[in-house]
Write a protein that holds these residues in place. Sequence first.
Motif, short mmCIF file in Angstrom:
data_model
loop_
_atom_site.label_atom_id
_atom_site.label_comp_id
_atom_site.label_asym_id
_atom_site.label_seq_id
_atom_site.Cartn_x
_atom_site.Cartn_y
_atom_site.Cartn_z
N SER A 164 0.80 -1.24 0.00
CA SER A 164 0.00 0.00 0.00
C SER A 164 0.83 1.29 0.00
N GLN A 167 0.99 3.27 -3.13
CA GLN A 167 -0.13 4.16 -3.47
C GLN A 167 0.28 5.61 -3.23
N PHE A 241 -10.47 -1.22 6.94
CA PHE A 241 -9.05 -0.90 6.77
C PHE A 241 -8.91 0.59 7.03
N PHE A 243 -7.11 2.76 5.61
CA PHE A 243 -6.87 3.61 4.43
C PHE A 243 -8.00 3.59 3.42
N THR A 244 -9.10 2.88 3.74
CA THR A 244 -10.26 2.90 2.84
C THR A 244 -11.54 3.11 3.65
N GLY A 277 -11.40 -1.24 -0.94
CA GLY A 277 -12.29 -0.19 -0.47
C GLY A 277 -12.09 1.09 -1.25
N1 DAH Z 1 -2.70 -3.56 2.74
C1 DAH Z 1 -3.68 -4.51 3.18
C2 DAH Z 1 -2.98 -5.66 3.90
O1 DAH Z 1 -1.83 -5.82 3.75
C3 DAH Z 1 -4.46 -5.04 2.03
C4 DAH Z 1 -5.34 -4.00 1.45
C5 DAH Z 1 -6.64 -3.87 1.88
C6 DAH Z 1 -4.88 -3.15 0.48
C7 DAH Z 1 -7.46 -2.90 1.36
C8 DAH Z 1 -5.69 -2.16 -0.06
C9 DAH Z 1 -7.00 -2.04 0.40
O2 DAH Z 1 -5.27 -1.31 -0.99
O3 DAH Z 1 -7.79 -1.08 -0.12
O4 DAH Z 1 -3.62 -6.38 4.58
#
Ligand code: DAH
Length: 330
Positions: A164, A167, A241, A243-244, A277
Amino acid sequence: MNIQDMKKQFVKDLGQTGSQKDLEVLRVKYLGKKSEIYSSLRSLGQLDHEERKVMGAALNQLRGEIEAGLKSQEYELAQKEQTVLDFSEPGKKFEIGHKHPITQVYEELFEIAKTLGFSIADGPEVESDWYNFEALNMPKDHPARDTQDSFYIDESTVLRTQTSPVQIRYMEKHKPPIRIVVPGRTYRRDNDMTHTPMFHQLEGLLVDDRVTLADLKGVLTVFAKGIFGQDRKVRFRPHHFPFTEPSIEADVSCGLCGGKGCRSCKYSGWLEILGAGMVHPNVLKNVGLDFKKYQGFAFGMGVDRITMLKFDIDDTRMFFDNDLRFLEQF
Ligand code: DAH
């Protein structure tokens, strides 16, 4: 040296030769211009008639025996080389390598991403606290930030625990419309049947105006069916999460039991495959994007996990043992 001693010495020397080169050395030693036999033959003239006859015959016989000995040893050695270089032996088989199952699944995912217009981006595996956590709206007290889960390099640097952070890095450098997938290694302090300290993720990010949750569901359905098969069902569940917002998780119907429930899907009929998300306004704010104008969705999947589900593998550690008996099955 008398003739008998010379003969004995020659037989001994001959027994120690192992190559044509050794034989050439012996030939020079016994029959060459500097050899005892050569000089003896040359000095025969100094002897009287009777002695010359006896000595001459003996020297010539010795020379003949030496020549015969060299010849037969030459034949012997050639025979031996023949057995090393046996031209009738079947040729050595070249084993052709092939792609690791995780690489195969990555490539399938890239193919699907490409048909949807996504390009591929990447970022560093050693990541700052800001990119890995803070900018993704993961407050200091979030459980994933616990040192139990992360490998810290120093107080503000970690081995990235997720893809992530790319991003953030990507949005800092590029203006919308953004449409990327991010493959890469990720690291967490886990080690059991379904977790290895290093694992692989594929992150997705799409930012534009007029992006909705319906778009996300459509894209995830294409990915899920593309990887597992068009006959599989896909469902979405609400999740959380940092970030979403809103956040979801996606499941595919279990391929082994067709959704009826079995050991593989823990009798639920469903297999969880990813998190996703709508990009949280705080995340857009952190990269200086106007969150009133732009929206986006993001998703993240564990590629090792998806490979396990696709090929029905129950121990993720096998991916990294490099045991050909395992790897050659894919
Ligand atoms: N980064 C999360 C993890 O490692 C997975 C993830 C969930 C990534 C939701 C995303 C997201 O971009 O929108 O568990």
